[in-house]
Design a protein around this motif. Sequence first.
Motif, PDB file in Angstrom:
ATOM      1  N   ILE A  32       0.566  -1.333   0.132  1.00  0.00           N
ATOM      2  CA  ILE A  32       0.050   0.010   0.061  1.00  0.00           C
ATOM      3  C   ILE A  32       0.831   1.236  -0.144  1.00  0.00           C
ATOM      4  CG2 ILE A  32      -1.744   1.275   1.430  1.00  0.00           C
ATOM      5  CD1 ILE A  32      -2.956  -1.416   2.323  1.00  0.00           C
ATOM      6  N   LEU A  33       1.937   1.149   0.712  1.00  0.00           N
ATOM      7  CA  LEU A  33       2.902   2.356   0.793  1.00  0.00           C
ATOM      8  C   LEU A  33       3.394   2.796  -0.377  1.00  0.00           C
ATOM      9  CD1 LEU A  33       4.300   4.436   2.649  1.00  0.00           C
ATOM     10  CD2 LEU A  33       6.204   2.832   3.018  1.00  0.00           C
ATOM     11  N   MET A  34       4.093   1.510  -1.108  1.00  0.00           N
ATOM     12  CA  MET A  34       4.570   1.570  -2.363  1.00  0.00           C
ATOM     13  C   MET A  34       3.520   2.108  -3.450  1.00  0.00           C
ATOM     14  SD  MET A  34       6.904  -1.690  -2.416  1.00  0.00           S
ATOM     15  CE  MET A  34       6.899  -1.972  -4.164  1.00  0.00           C
ATOM     16  N   VAL A  35       2.406   1.680  -3.543  1.00  0.00           N
ATOM     17  CA  VAL A  35       1.216   2.283  -4.257  1.00  0.00           C
ATOM     18  C   VAL A  35       1.022   3.732  -4.306  1.00  0.00           C
ATOM     19  CG1 VAL A  35      -1.068   1.971  -5.358  1.00  0.00           C
ATOM     20  CG2 VAL A  35       0.304   0.026  -5.116  1.00  0.00           C
ATOM     21  N   THR A  36       0.902   3.944  -3.243  1.00  0.00           N
ATOM     22  CA  THR A  36       0.404   5.493  -2.888  1.00  0.00           C
ATOM     23  C   THR A  36       1.640   6.511  -2.994  1.00  0.00           C
ATOM     24  OG1 THR A  36       0.842   5.175  -0.208  1.00  0.00           O
ATOM     25  CG2 THR A  36      -1.501   4.890  -1.157  1.00  0.00           C
ATOM     26  N   ALA A  37       2.725   5.978  -2.946  1.00  0.00           N
ATOM     27  CA  ALA A  37       3.878   6.972  -2.921  1.00  0.00           C
ATOM     28  C   ALA A  37       3.934   7.101  -4.506  1.00  0.00           C
ATOM     29  CB  ALA A  37       5.317   6.078  -2.364  1.00  0.00           C
ATOM     30  N   GLU A  38       3.673   6.132  -5.243  1.00  0.00           N
ATOM     31  CA  GLU A  38       3.725   6.367  -6.777  1.00  0.00           C
ATOM     32  C   GLU A  38       2.825   7.491  -7.351  1.00  0.00           C
ATOM     33  OE1 GLU A  38       5.477   5.780 -10.183  1.00  0.00           O
ATOM     34  OE2 GLU A  38       5.980   5.096  -8.388  1.00  0.00           O
ATOM     35  N   PHE A  39       1.374   7.316  -6.666  1.00  0.00           N
ATOM     36  CA  PHE A  39       0.355   8.308  -6.925  1.00  0.00           C
ATOM     37  C   PHE A  39       0.615   9.672  -6.474  1.00  0.00           C
ATOM     38  CE2 PHE A  39      -2.240   4.480  -7.105  1.00  0.00           C
ATOM     39  CZ  PHE A  39      -2.807   4.742  -8.732  1.00  0.00           C
TER      40      PHE A  39
END
Length: 142
Positions: A32-39
């Motif tokens: 979740i942290l990796m996906v939100t950091a990309e957005f």
Amino acid sequence: MAAKVGNDSGDEVIGDINVVPLVDIMLVLVIILMVTAEFTKYRTVPIQLPKVNAVAMKREPHKVAITIKPNGKVFIGDKEVKDLAELGPRLTSAKKAQPDVAVILRMEKDTKYSDMLKVLDDVKLSGISKVGLAVDSAKKGK
């Protein structure tokens, strides 16, 4: 993770901690942290913006209130316009004095549509492009 098979009395205390659910939760949180950091990453062209000392201020336009009564009388502010022919020149002079002037048109519900159109024509001919209609936002009877 060992399990006992058999018929023991069950009084033994289990000393091992099951870490599998903890690892599962941590992996989900990392994903979740990796996906939100990309957005949240901004993809813009890097530029050097100029620095200024002045603070930008938003200017409110000068407002002129025009009131139309049901009997056809027209008021600018609280002063009555005796002749509708002098409305245009007064609006033109207001436009020259304040180029960003805005007109707030106030009228009662029984005012004739033709009276409103005459005033709007004078506003348009004077060069004023910002026109607002005043309404009463109070909900009565509900």
